[in-house]
Design a protein around this motif. Structure first.
Motif, short mmCIF file in Angstrom:
data_model
loop_
_atom_site.label_atom_id
_atom_site.label_comp_id
_atom_site.label_asym_id
_atom_site.label_seq_id
_atom_site.Cartn_x
_atom_site.Cartn_y
_atom_site.Cartn_z
N ILE A 92 0.97 -1.45 0.08
CA ILE A 92 -0.01 0.12 0.19
C ILE A 92 0.84 1.35 0.04
N ASP A 93 0.58 2.16 -0.75
CA ASP A 93 1.20 3.36 -0.71
C ASP A 93 0.21 4.48 -1.16
N ALA A 94 0.52 5.88 -1.05
CA ALA A 94 -0.73 6.85 -0.90
C ALA A 94 0.41 8.05 -0.98
N ALA A 95 -0.52 9.39 -1.38
CA ALA A 95 0.15 10.68 -1.67
C ALA A 95 -1.10 11.62 -1.47
N LYS A 96 -1.00 12.93 -1.03
CA LYS A 96 -2.22 13.74 -1.10
C LYS A 96 -2.59 14.14 -2.48
N MET A 97 -3.51 14.54 -2.63
CA MET A 97 -3.86 15.23 -4.08
C MET A 97 -4.35 16.60 -3.94
N ASP A 98 -4.08 17.69 -4.81
CA ASP A 98 -4.27 18.96 -4.56
C ASP A 98 -5.49 19.19 -5.47
N LEU A 99 -6.35 19.39 -4.71
CA LEU A 99 -7.61 19.68 -5.63
C LEU A 99 -7.95 21.15 -5.66
N PRO A 100 -8.44 21.71 -6.82
CA PRO A 100 -8.70 23.35 -6.98
C PRO A 100 -9.47 24.04 -5.86
N SER A 101 -10.27 23.33 -5.17
CA SER A 101 -11.05 23.85 -4.03
C SER A 101 -10.37 23.83 -2.75
#
Length: 185
Positions: A92-101
């Protein structure tokens, strides 16, 4: 299906990792203290953070001790369906996502050791993150708190917040199937 809110409860063998549509509600019950620290890091990281590595997959210490089964709970709102996967073999791996709002969302990948590597699923979270960030700016913001890509036996299939892509996919074909399946959202 009509849109609705889903509250999934899945009980699986304790050596399994479960992923599903939506946001995990009880990480403290299903991950080790070290894995919880890694999740906290991933939620703030632009780069992929490994939550459970290939080396840890066969280690009993990579799962909470003392239980035969664990119950995983996920919630997803305003979705037309929900899906999940479970395996003792998941990295399992992960990273944050940068959403416009500025809304919080995380890219996650779950895949077996056979799919690991920098030219394969080791880059899946990066691909999910970039695809969703681009499509969210260009077309429509991704509506869910998590985007999970699962390596499996199907070439590609999407559900709200989770997609299944071939475990043998590599490089451009892995990018393409992740981008395509999350693009359906």
């Amino acid at each position: 299906m009509e849109y609705g809110d889903f509250d999934l409860t899945i009980t699986a063998p304790a050596n399994h990792i479960v992923v599903a549509s939506g946001e995990l509600q009880n990480p403290q019950d299903v991950y080790t203290p070290e894995q919880l620290k890694r999740w906290a890091e991933a939620e703030k990281s632009e780069k992929t953070v490994v939550i459970r590595s290939a080396n840890e997959v066969t280690e009993a210490s990579s799962r909470p001790a003392g239980k035969k089964e664990l119950t995983w709970r996920f919630k997803i709102k305003n979705a037309r369906d929900a899906s999940w996967a479970s395996s003792a073999a998941f990295i399992i791996d992960a990273a944050k996502m940068d959403l416009p709002s500025g809304k919080k969302s995380i890219a996650i990948s779950a895949y077996p050791v056979e799919s690991d590597g920098n030219d394969a699923w080791g880059r899946s979270t990066e691909y999910v993150k970039k695809s969703i960030e681009y499509n969210s700016k260009k077309w429509f913001e991704f509506p869910y708190p998590a985007a999970t890509a699962v390596a499996g036996i199907v070439g590609g299939m999407e559900y709200p917040g989770i997609v299944f892509c071939g475990y043998k996919a590599k490089k451009g074909s892995l990018w393409g199937v992740n981008d395509d399946e999350f693009g359906h959202t």
